[in-house]
Design a protein around this motif. Sequence first.
Motif, PDB file in Angstrom:
ATOM      1  N   ASN A 184      -8.074  25.460  -8.168  1.00 65.38           N
ATOM      2  CA  ASN A 184      -9.266  24.623  -8.002  1.00 65.38           C
ATOM      3  C   ASN A 184      -8.939  23.198  -8.433  1.00 65.38           C
ATOM      4  N   LEU A 185      -8.062  22.560  -7.674  1.00 64.49           N
ATOM      5  CA  LEU A 185      -7.685  21.182  -7.963  1.00 64.49           C
ATOM      6  C   LEU A 185      -8.859  20.259  -7.663  1.00 64.49           C
ATOM      7  N   GLY A 186      -9.134  19.350  -8.579  1.00 63.52           N
ATOM      8  CA  GLY A 186     -10.278  18.463  -8.419  1.00 63.52           C
ATOM      9  C   GLY A 186     -10.001  17.295  -7.492  1.00 63.52           C
ATOM     10  N   ARG A 187     -11.073  16.653  -7.067  1.00 61.95           N
ATOM     11  CA  ARG A 187     -10.977  15.412  -6.294  1.00 61.95           C
ATOM     12  C   ARG A 187     -11.485  14.290  -7.182  1.00 61.95           C
ATOM     13  N   ARG A 188     -10.589  13.371  -7.537  1.00 58.65           N
ATOM     14  CA  ARG A 188     -10.942  12.262  -8.425  1.00 58.65           C
ATOM     15  C   ARG A 188     -10.576  10.938  -7.771  1.00 58.65           C
ATOM     16  N   GLY A 189     -11.422   9.955  -7.943  1.00 57.12           N
ATOM     17  CA  GLY A 189     -11.148   8.634  -7.401  1.00 57.12           C
ATOM     18  C   GLY A 189     -11.784   8.376  -6.057  1.00 57.12           C
ATOM     19  N   GLY A 190     -12.381   9.418  -5.461  1.00 61.46           N
ATOM     20  CA  GLY A 190     -13.079   9.225  -4.198  1.00 61.46           C
ATOM     21  C   GLY A 190     -12.164   9.263  -2.995  1.00 61.46           C
ATOM     22  N   SER A 191     -12.443   8.393  -2.031  1.00 57.09           N
ATOM     23  CA  SER A 191     -11.787   8.431  -0.732  1.00 57.09           C
ATOM     24  C   SER A 191     -11.116   7.103  -0.412  1.00 57.09           C
ATOM     25  N   LEU A 192     -10.108   7.170   0.467  1.00 61.95           N
ATOM     26  CA  LEU A 192      -9.476   5.960   0.993  1.00 61.95           C
ATOM     27  C   LEU A 192     -10.244   5.388   2.175  1.00 61.95           C
ATOM     28  N   GLU A 193     -11.275   6.079   2.623  1.00 60.10           N
ATOM     29  CA  GLU A 193     -12.019   5.648   3.802  1.00 60.10           C
ATOM     30  C   GLU A 193     -12.794   4.356   3.529  1.00 60.10           C
ATOM     31  N   GLN A 194     -12.788   3.502   4.519  1.00 58.80           N
ATOM     32  CA  GLN A 194     -13.551   2.264   4.414  1.00 58.80           C
ATOM     33  C   GLN A 194     -15.038   2.570   4.314  1.00 58.80           C
ATOM     34  N   ILE A 195     -15.750   1.819   3.523  1.00 59.56           N
ATOM     35  CA  ILE A 195     -17.181   1.964   3.241  1.00 59.56           C
ATOM     36  C   ILE A 195     -17.421   3.123   2.269  1.00 59.56           C
ATOM     37  N   ILE A 196     -16.864   4.303   2.586  1.00 56.97           N
ATOM     38  CA  ILE A 196     -17.053   5.453   1.698  1.00 56.97           C
ATOM     39  C   ILE A 196     -16.275   5.264   0.405  1.00 56.97           C
ATOM     40  N   GLY A 197     -15.039   4.756   0.508  1.00 57.04           N
ATOM     41  CA  GLY A 197     -14.211   4.548  -0.667  1.00 57.04           C
ATOM     42  C   GLY A 197     -14.625   3.324  -1.454  1.00 57.04           C
ATOM     43  N   SER A 198     -14.234   3.296  -2.728  1.00 53.75           N
ATOM     44  CA  SER A 198     -14.594   2.189  -3.609  1.00 53.75           C
ATOM     45  C   SER A 198     -13.420   1.880  -4.519  1.00 53.75           C
ATOM     46  N   VAL A 199     -12.965   0.634  -4.514  1.00 51.59           N
ATOM     47  CA  VAL A 199     -11.858   0.257  -5.381  1.00 51.59           C
ATOM     48  C   VAL A 199     -12.255   0.376  -6.845  1.00 51.59           C
ATOM     49  N   GLU A 200     -13.531   0.166  -7.143  1.00 50.50           N
ATOM     50  CA  GLU A 200     -13.999   0.311  -8.525  1.00 50.50           C
ATOM     51  C   GLU A 200     -13.885   1.760  -8.986  1.00 50.50           C
ATOM     52  N   GLU A 201     -14.227   2.708  -8.106  1.00 50.76           N
ATOM     53  CA  GLU A 201     -14.125   4.123  -8.464  1.00 50.76           C
ATOM     54  C   GLU A 201     -12.676   4.526  -8.686  1.00 50.76           C
ATOM     55  N   VAL A 202     -11.785   4.037  -7.834  1.00 51.99           N
ATOM     56  CA  VAL A 202     -10.366   4.342  -7.991  1.00 51.99           C
ATOM     57  C   VAL A 202      -9.832   3.742  -9.285  1.00 51.99           C
ATOM     58  N   GLN A 203     -10.170   2.505  -9.548  1.00 51.59           N
ATOM     59  CA  GLN A 203      -9.687   1.828 -10.748  1.00 51.59           C
ATOM     60  C   GLN A 203     -10.168   2.535 -12.011  1.00 51.59           C
ATOM     61  N   THR A 204     -11.418   2.959 -12.017  1.00 48.73           N
ATOM     62  CA  THR A 204     -11.955   3.669 -13.181  1.00 48.73           C
ATOM     63  C   THR A 204     -11.183   4.955 -13.435  1.00 48.73           C
ATOM     64  N   ALA A 205     -10.917   5.707 -12.373  1.00 48.89           N
ATOM     65  CA  ALA A 205     -10.189   6.967 -12.517  1.00 48.89           C
ATOM     66  C   ALA A 205      -8.764   6.725 -13.001  1.00 48.89           C
ATOM     67  N   VAL A 206      -8.106   5.704 -12.459  1.00 50.40           N
ATOM     68  CA  VAL A 206      -6.730   5.400 -12.861  1.00 50.40           C
ATOM     69  C   VAL A 206      -6.677   5.004 -14.329  1.00 50.40           C
ATOM     70  N   GLU A 207      -7.599   4.185 -14.762  1.00 55.46           N
ATOM     71  CA  GLU A 207      -7.600   3.725 -16.150  1.00 55.46           C
ATOM     72  C   GLU A 207      -7.935   4.843 -17.128  1.00 55.46           C
ATOM     73  N   GLN A 208      -8.662   5.862 -16.671  1.00 58.07           N
ATOM     74  CA  GLN A 208      -8.964   7.005 -17.534  1.00 58.07           C
ATOM     75  C   GLN A 208      -7.745   7.888 -17.752  1.00 58.07           C
ATOM     76  N   GLY A 209      -6.807   7.873 -16.818  1.00 56.12           N
ATOM     77  CA  GLY A 209      -5.592   8.667 -16.955  1.00 56.12           C
ATOM     78  C   GLY A 209      -5.715  10.032 -16.304  1.00 56.12           C
ATOM     79  N   GLY A 210      -4.694  10.858 -16.501  1.00 59.88           N
ATOM     80  CA  GLY A 210      -4.661  12.171 -15.863  1.00 59.88           C
ATOM     81  C   GLY A 210      -4.230  12.072 -14.417  1.00 59.88           C
ATOM     82  N   LEU A 211      -4.508  13.129 -13.653  1.00 62.69           N
ATOM     83  CA  LEU A 211      -4.143  13.142 -12.239  1.00 62.69           C
ATOM     84  C   LEU A 211      -5.342  12.734 -11.397  1.00 62.69           C
ATOM     85  N   VAL A 212      -5.166  11.686 -10.606  1.00 62.49           N
ATOM     86  CA  VAL A 212      -6.196  11.180  -9.699  1.00 62.49           C
ATOM     87  C   VAL A 212      -5.855  11.678  -8.299  1.00 62.49           C
TER      88      VAL A 212
END
Length: 422
Positions: free
Chosen positions: A146-174
């Motif tokens: 049950n691998l999680g999905r973290r950081g959202g999507s690479l899709e335009q509009i659906i994805g968010s650089v802020e969401e990705v950045q938050t996940a990366v800065e928190q650490g672990g596997l994104v």
Amino acid sequence: MNGAHTSPVHRTLTLSVLACLVCVAWSPVALADTAWKEDGWLTTTLAQDRLDLGDEFGCHSIPGLSWQADPGAVALECRTYIEERVRASSWDSRPISTYTPDGLTMAQHTTVAGQGFVVHGDQTGLSTTAWHNATDEPIDKWDWYNLGRRGGSLEQIIGSVEEVQTAVEQGGLVNLYWIGRVNDATIRHDRDITAYLSQVEDVWFTTWGEAWSYWTVNKCHEFSHSVRTEANQSILTFESLVTQECTSMNPEAWNVPVTWTLDFNGTDVVSVQGESGALANITGVRKSTEGYVQHPGEYLHLSVLNGHAVEITYNGTADYDVIGRTSFFNNHSTAVTIAAHETYDLFKWSKRFVDDDHLVFTWLVEPREGLGDSLWLQYVAVGVALSTIVGMLVVLKREGLGPLAKREDRTPQASSKPTEEP
């Protein structure tokens, strides 16, 4: 009496032959084979180019087969589909990562794992989890079902650089999501996200199978080390061993570079020599490879494959200590994977990232739907079979044989010629 019993037997045999032909033509395996068309890009240099960039090929699904009805059949067919066309990774040919839908039971996930797929994602709905948040580090093998999905999507509009950045800065596997097309609509990627990922430094770009294989070393490992002195220098021989015990615990694991931390009590390392020459200084490298990193007066971080012995030369005769392995390759604090779902056309799914060679993808491949174009072949096959059998029966009928022939009264006819008196 013999003639009376022959006709029903012949009819039974005829119906049996017809049933066998129809069953073969319409069996699940035959339907699955005609329900899809292969992605020809998997056998081209494009696939090899993706492997050279560090990508992985895993499974998504097989048209005509159902994860819910028979997950073992899907996994087996999908594994065969990949192995006959492309390596799973530059590290190993065996695919070990797969998509699985929400709702499968633990028993069904175990069946899938029995086909060699040990990483199941993402968001599969099980109570056991791996990397659903920054602290959700997997403990047991089945957590990876049950691998999680973290950081959202690479899709335009659906994805968010802020969401990705938050996940990366928190650490672990994104674990980011990507899909190249939905029906006939082309999906555009968010360039701000790829630009951010190109600049962030403390990140290991990896794949599902590579991350899992790295993790298994924490469950079982063994290394050897010894030191000798030459003049005013010491030479440490270090090797992460390949052992039967560890191999039997996780036989699916690929042999990937694992980063070990060694303490030389502030002494600087002069050189690191491998079996084929000097290992490179991989300071800042974000993709798995062999090499080493040491900042002045600090620990040495050595990334090597199991079974590859290295010689580390350092000044003086100071004691050393093998502290252990780091959580992620090259002592990075965050790992980033990008799962490309429903990849039935590698070219269309990957063409947008030609200039983003810093990214690493787990391509979850599947054949493209083909049932609508080839269903008529099933009817042709059945029609030919029926025509052949009917033709044979007609020929036999003309000879007075077979189930269609009229039964002749085999009772001798009374002679019309009068019997002569003796």
